[in-house]
Motif scaffolding. Sequence first.
Motif, short mmCIF file in Angstrom:
data_model
loop_
_atom_site.label_atom_id
_atom_site.label_comp_id
_atom_site.label_asym_id
_atom_site.label_seq_id
_atom_site.Cartn_x
_atom_site.Cartn_y
_atom_site.Cartn_z
N TRP A 77 0.52 -1.34 0.35
CA TRP A 77 -0.42 0.14 0.32
C TRP A 77 0.94 1.23 0.15
O TRP A 77 1.71 1.30 0.14
N VAL A 78 0.22 2.63 -0.83
CA VAL A 78 1.23 3.36 -1.01
C VAL A 78 0.33 4.37 -0.79
O VAL A 78 -0.64 4.44 -1.34
N SER A 79 0.38 5.69 0.36
CA SER A 79 -0.29 6.72 0.60
C SER A 79 -0.15 8.15 -1.11
O SER A 79 1.08 7.84 -1.33
N LEU A 80 -1.51 8.63 -0.88
CA LEU A 80 -1.10 9.32 -2.54
C LEU A 80 -2.14 10.44 -2.00
O LEU A 80 -2.11 10.43 -0.49
N SER A 81 -1.34 11.62 -2.35
CA SER A 81 -1.77 13.35 -1.77
C SER A 81 -3.79 12.52 -2.70
O SER A 81 -4.34 11.49 -3.21
N ARG A 82 -4.40 13.58 -1.87
CA ARG A 82 -6.19 13.51 -2.65
C ARG A 82 -6.20 13.65 -3.52
O ARG A 82 -6.83 13.29 -4.25
N GLU A 83 -5.12 14.57 -4.24
CA GLU A 83 -5.27 15.31 -5.45
C GLU A 83 -5.33 13.98 -6.27
O GLU A 83 -5.78 14.17 -6.90
N ASN A 84 -4.14 13.14 -6.08
CA ASN A 84 -3.57 12.15 -6.93
C ASN A 84 -4.59 10.99 -6.53
O ASN A 84 -4.44 10.18 -7.80
N PHE A 85 -4.36 10.75 -5.93
CA PHE A 85 -6.30 9.36 -5.19
C PHE A 85 -6.62 9.57 -6.23
O PHE A 85 -8.08 8.92 -6.31
N ALA A 86 -7.64 10.85 -5.78
CA ALA A 86 -8.73 11.20 -6.58
C ALA A 86 -8.62 11.01 -8.77
O ALA A 86 -9.53 10.53 -9.04
N ARG A 87 -7.59 12.10 -8.84
CA ARG A 87 -7.28 11.34 -10.61
C ARG A 87 -6.95 9.64 -10.34
O ARG A 87 -7.59 9.05 -11.50
N ALA A 88 -6.21 8.87 -9.89
CA ALA A 88 -6.26 7.41 -9.69
C ALA A 88 -7.30 6.69 -10.14
O ALA A 88 -8.34 5.89 -10.82
N ALA A 89 -8.39 7.23 -8.59
CA ALA A 89 -9.82 6.99 -8.85
C ALA A 89 -10.85 7.09 -10.11
O ALA A 89 -11.68 6.11 -10.59
N ASP A 90 -10.84 8.27 -10.35
CA ASP A 90 -11.43 8.24 -11.84
C ASP A 90 -10.89 8.33 -12.78
O ASP A 90 -12.03 7.73 -13.91
N LEU A 91 -9.85 7.51 -12.38
CA LEU A 91 -9.49 6.67 -14.87
C LEU A 91 -9.49 5.06 -13.93
O LEU A 91 -9.26 4.34 -15.05
#
Length: 167
Positions: A77-91
């Motif tokens: 598991w890797v922590s991501l910033s809120r923005e990067n997590f949201a982008r990854a989730a969107d894609l």
Amino acid sequence: MTCDLGFACTCCGDRHHELPMNYTADAPAVWDPAYTGADDSLLSSDQCVIRGEHHFVRGLIEIPVLDGDEVFSWGVWVSLSRENFARAADLWDTPGREAEKPYFGWLTTELPVYPATTLNLKTHVHTRPVGRRPLIELEPTDHPLAVEQRTGITLDRVREIAAALRR
């Protein structure tokens, strides 16, 4: 001539004929089962959110096996910033997502077979095609895990890891 890729288990004393080539953490090291069911927390097979503030994705640290035909991998598991997590989730289900630039993250899985902690190692999360977990690339440091990812390991090292994790 036969080739037994197995190992002798130090826990049960038995000989295991299959050599495990992957180990996976069920959750980030900071996950607490008390978060289960909370409105602001989620743990799925690929994503985790804790208290709406901390965001994680699961990926693979792949390590070449120099004298074998397979790749050894750690499911981490890797922590991501809120923005990067949201982008990854969107894609997440979008074909072509592998063209996305890597996301910076912090490793949040403790791998006990290394003499130094693996928590908070710097990583780059490389998105891969739909259906494949991200590739986790460690920052090139002198940490033994980062060295192994860069230089590879032998089947004897895989056996050593298997024996250590069976205890």
